[in-house]
Design a protein around this motif. Structure first.
Motif, mmCIF file in Angstrom:
data_model
loop_
_atom_site.group_PDB
_atom_site.id
_atom_site.type_symbol
_atom_site.label_atom_id
_atom_site.label_comp_id
_atom_site.label_asym_id
_atom_site.label_seq_id
_atom_site.Cartn_x
_atom_site.Cartn_y
_atom_site.Cartn_z
ATOM 1 N N SER A 380 -30.276 3.602 45.968
ATOM 2 C CA SER A 380 -29.383 4.167 44.955
ATOM 3 C C SER A 380 -29.851 3.793 43.556
ATOM 4 O O SER A 380 -29.744 4.591 42.622
ATOM 5 N N PHE A 381 -30.360 2.577 43.393
ATOM 6 C CA PHE A 381 -30.804 2.115 42.078
ATOM 7 C C PHE A 381 -31.968 2.956 41.575
ATOM 8 O O PHE A 381 -31.986 3.392 40.417
ATOM 9 N N ILE A 382 -32.940 3.224 42.448
ATOM 10 C CA ILE A 382 -34.076 4.063 42.054
ATOM 11 C C ILE A 382 -33.592 5.474 41.732
ATOM 12 O O ILE A 382 -34.046 6.098 40.761
ATOM 13 N N MET A 383 -32.645 6.005 42.544
ATOM 14 C CA MET A 383 -32.086 7.322 42.257
ATOM 15 C C MET A 383 -31.422 7.329 40.879
ATOM 16 O O MET A 383 -31.506 8.302 40.129
ATOM 17 N N SER A 384 -30.746 6.234 40.536
ATOM 18 C CA SER A 384 -30.070 6.169 39.242
ATOM 19 C C SER A 384 -31.073 6.198 38.099
ATOM 20 O O SER A 384 -30.802 6.754 37.030
ATOM 21 N N LEU A 385 -32.241 5.596 38.308
ATOM 22 C CA LEU A 385 -33.269 5.619 37.276
ATOM 23 C C LEU A 385 -33.825 7.027 37.094
ATOM 24 O O LEU A 385 -34.180 7.433 35.982
ATOM 25 N N PHE A 386 -33.885 7.777 38.200
ATOM 26 C CA PHE A 386 -34.265 9.195 38.107
ATOM 27 C C PHE A 386 -33.242 9.953 37.266
ATOM 28 O O PHE A 386 -33.591 10.702 36.347
ATOM 29 N N PHE A 387 -31.945 9.747 37.539
ATOM 30 C CA PHE A 387 -30.912 10.442 36.776
ATOM 31 C C PHE A 387 -30.870 9.966 35.319
ATOM 32 O O PHE A 387 -30.508 10.723 34.420
ATOM 33 N N LEU A 388 -31.254 8.712 35.094
ATOM 34 C CA LEU A 388 -31.275 8.191 33.728
ATOM 35 C C LEU A 388 -32.290 8.950 32.876
ATOM 36 O O LEU A 388 -32.139 9.043 31.652
ATOM 37 N N SER A 389 -33.305 9.514 33.521
ATOM 38 C CA SER A 389 -34.264 10.328 32.766
ATOM 39 C C SER A 389 -33.574 11.547 32.155
ATOM 40 O O SER A 389 -33.977 12.044 31.096
ATOM 41 N N MET A 390 -32.515 12.035 32.812
ATOM 42 C CA MET A 390 -31.744 13.152 32.269
ATOM 43 C C MET A 390 -30.958 12.708 31.035
ATOM 44 O O MET A 390 -30.786 13.475 30.083
#
Length: 462
Positions: A380-390
Motif C-alpha cells: 500500500s505504501f508503494i501504491m501511495s507513492l505512485f498516487f503521490l505523483s498525481m
C-alpha cells in the motif's frame, strides 16, 4: 464474542479469486461517485457557488482551475496517510471500510451546502476518504493472488480499470444533466448515494477476501528502510517524481482547461445540447473501447516488432500525451481565429482519444508495475507513492496557473500558448524517459506466503 476469522493468505488456485467481483463492483460505484462530483466542480465553482446570504459568489476561470487542481492534489496526497494506516495498523480491509464512511460524509456536505464553506468541508472529507482508500484498494486486488494465479493479475487490473471507467462514463453523462436541471443538491447527492452503495458492496465481500494482516511498525520500518525497500524506493522515485507528475499535470486538465475550452465551442447536436462537462464522458467511453483493443490487438502487434515491456508502454504513452495537448493547442487557435464560428465541441474527441490511449499505456501499466515492484509489507505504501505523483502533477498545474496570472482577467500564457507549453513540457519529459527506462533494473514481489522474497528473481524490466 470472538472476532471473525478471515483468510490471511491467497488460496492456492489457478482460478480467479472469489472476492474479485465485490472489489470490481465496489470500484465501479465509488468511481461513479468521485467522477460524478469531480466532473461538475469547475462548472459549480464558476456558475453555481453562493455566499452565506444566498447571493452569487462565483470564482473566475483561473481561480476555479487552481482550486480544482489543489483538490485533486489533496486526493492523491492522502494515499500516503491511508497506506501507513493500512500497512502498519489496521490492514487494508478495515482502512478501506472506515475511510469510505468519511468519504460519504464529504458528499453529504457538498449536497447540503452550496457555499465556499460547504465546498471546503466537503472536498476536504472527500480528499481524506477517496485518497486514503486509493492505495489500499489497488493493493487489496493484488493481495487476492498467489503464485499459481498471478498470471491473471494483468487481466484483473484491466477489469479494475474498466470498472473505474464504467462508473466514470455513466457519471460524466448523468451528473452534469442533473446539475443543469435540478441543481447542486441533487447533483452532489446522487454521487453520495453511490458511495454508500460502494461501501456496502465492499462490506458484503468481507468473507470472500484475503485479509493480509497489518505488518506492524517494526516490520514496516525494517522492510521500508532495509536494503530491498530502499532499492525499490530508489528504483521507482525517478519515475514517480520526475516523469509521471508531468503526465498527470496534462491528464487532469481534462477536468479544468479542457472543460473551459469546451465552453467556448459549439454545443448543439440537432436539438440536444452537449455541455462542456458532459464531453468528459469521452474519456471513460474510450477506455472501455481501448483497454480490450490494446490488450488483444495493439500490444500483440507491437510485440511482433519489439518486446513491449512495461516501461516501454509508459514511454510511448508519454509521447501520446504530448501529442494530445498539441491538438488542443490547434483547437484553441481555431477558436481564437473564428470567435463567431468556433469549432464544434465534438472536435475535442480527437485529443481525448489520443490522451486516453496514453492513459491506457501509462496508468494501467503503472498500477500493476507499482504493485509487483513493492516488497510484501509495503504494498500500500508503494501504491501511495505512485498516487503521490498525481499530487505533484496537480500542484505543478496549480502552480503554473498561479504564476502565469497577470491579474484576474489575463495571463502570460493566453490561448493556444497555454496548451503548447504543456505539450512541450511533456515532450521533453518523454524524450528523457527513454534513456532512464533503458537503465532500469527491478525485482518482482507477489503476495504469496508459500514463496519467500529471496526466491523472487531479479530481472530487467526496461
Amino acid at each position: 464474542m470472538t472476532s471473525p476469522t478471515y483468510k490471511t493468505a491467497p488460496v492456492p488456485s489457478t482460478k480467479m479469486p472469489n472476492g474479485i467481483p465485490y472489489i470490481v463492483g465496489n470500484e465501479a460505484a465509488e468511481r461513479f461517485s468521485y467522477y460524478g462530483m469531480r466532473g461538475i466542480l469547475v462548472i459549480f465553482m464558476t456558475q453555481y457557488l453562493l455566499n452565506a446570504e444566498g447571493m452569487k459568489d462565483y470564482m473566475s476561470d483561473e481561480q476555479a482551475t487552481k482550486y480544482f487542481h489543489l483538490f485533486v492534489a489533496a486526493v492523491y496526497f492522502f494515499p500516503l496517510l491511508g497506506s501507513i494506516i493500512s500497512d502498519v495498523f489496521w490492514g487494508k480491509y478495515r482502512t478501506i471500510l472506515t475511510l469510505s464512511i468519511v468519504y460519504c460524509f464529504g458528499h453529504l456536505a457538498l449536497a447540503i451546502d452550496e457555499t465556499r464553506t460547504g465546498l471546503l468541508v466537503g472536498l476536504t472529507l472527500i480528499a481524506i476518504g477517496a485518497g486514503g482508500i486509493k492505495p489500499c484498494v489497488s493493493a487489496h486486488v493484488g493481495d487476492q493472488f498467489g503464485k499459481k494465479n498471478q498470471h491473471l493479475l494483468s487481466r484483473v487490473f484491466g477489469w479494475f480499470y474498466l470498472s473505474i471507467n464504467m462508473g466514470a462514463f455513466v457519471a460524466s453523462l448523468l451528473i452534469p444533466v442533473i446539475l443543469k436541471n435540478y441543481g447542486p443538491h441533487y447533483a452532489f447527492g446522487l454521487p453520495g448515494i453511490l458511495m454508500l452503495i460502494a461501501t456496502i458492496l465492499f462490506w458484503l465481500g468481507r468473507n470472500e477476501f484475503v485479509h493480509i494482516p497489518a505488518s506492524g511498525w517494526e516490520k514496516f520500518r525494517s522492510e521500508t528502510f532495509g536494503k530491498e525497500g530502499l532499492q525499490a524506493l530508489l528504483n521507482l522515485s525517478v519515475l514517480y517524481y520526475v516523469f509521471l507528475p508531468v503526465f498527470w499535470s496534462l491528464f487532469d486538465q481534462t477536468g479544468s482547461s479542457w472543460v473551459l475550452q469546451g465552453t467556448k465551442m459549439k454545443h448543439m447536436i440537432g436539438s440536444y445540447e452537449l455541455g462542456a462537462a458532459e464531453i468528459q464522458a469521452l474519456n471513460p467511453l474510450f477506455i472501455l473501447i481501448l483497454v480490450p483493443t490494446f490488450t488483444y490487438v495493439i500490444y500483440p502487434l507491437i510485440d511482433k516488432v519489439f518486446p513491449l515491456t512495461p516501461l516501454r508502454k509508459i514511454s510511448i504513452g508519454f509521447f501520446l500525451a504530448a501529442a494530445s495537448f498539441a491538438i488542443s493547442a490547434l483547437l484553441e487557435s481555431w477558436i481564437i481565429h473564428a470567435p463567431d464560428n468556433p469549432p464544434h465541441i465534438l472536435w475535442q474527441a480527437i485529443p481525448y482519444l489520443v490522451l486516453t490511449s496514453a492513459e491506457v499505456m501509462v496508468s494501467i501499466t503503472c498500477l500493476e508495475f507499482s504493485y509487483t515492484q513493492a516488497p510484501k509489507s509495503m504494498k500500500s505504501f508503494i501504491m501511495s507513492l505512485f498516487f503521490l505523483s498525481m499530487t505533484v502533477g496537480n500542484l505543478l498545474t496549480a502552480g503554473v496557473n498561479e504564476v502565469i496570472m497577470v491579474d484576474e482577467q489575463s495571463s502570460y500564457l493566453e490561448g493556444a500558448r497555454y496548451f503548447w507549453f504543456f505539450s512541450g513540457l511533456m515532450l521533453v519529459a518523454a524524450v528523457l524517459f527513454v534513456f532512464v527506462a533503458q537503465r532500469y533494473k527491478g525485482k518482482t514481489y507477489i503476495q504469496d506466503d508459500a514463496i519467500d522474497e529471496a526466491q523472487a528473481e531479479e530481472e530487467g524490466i526496461q
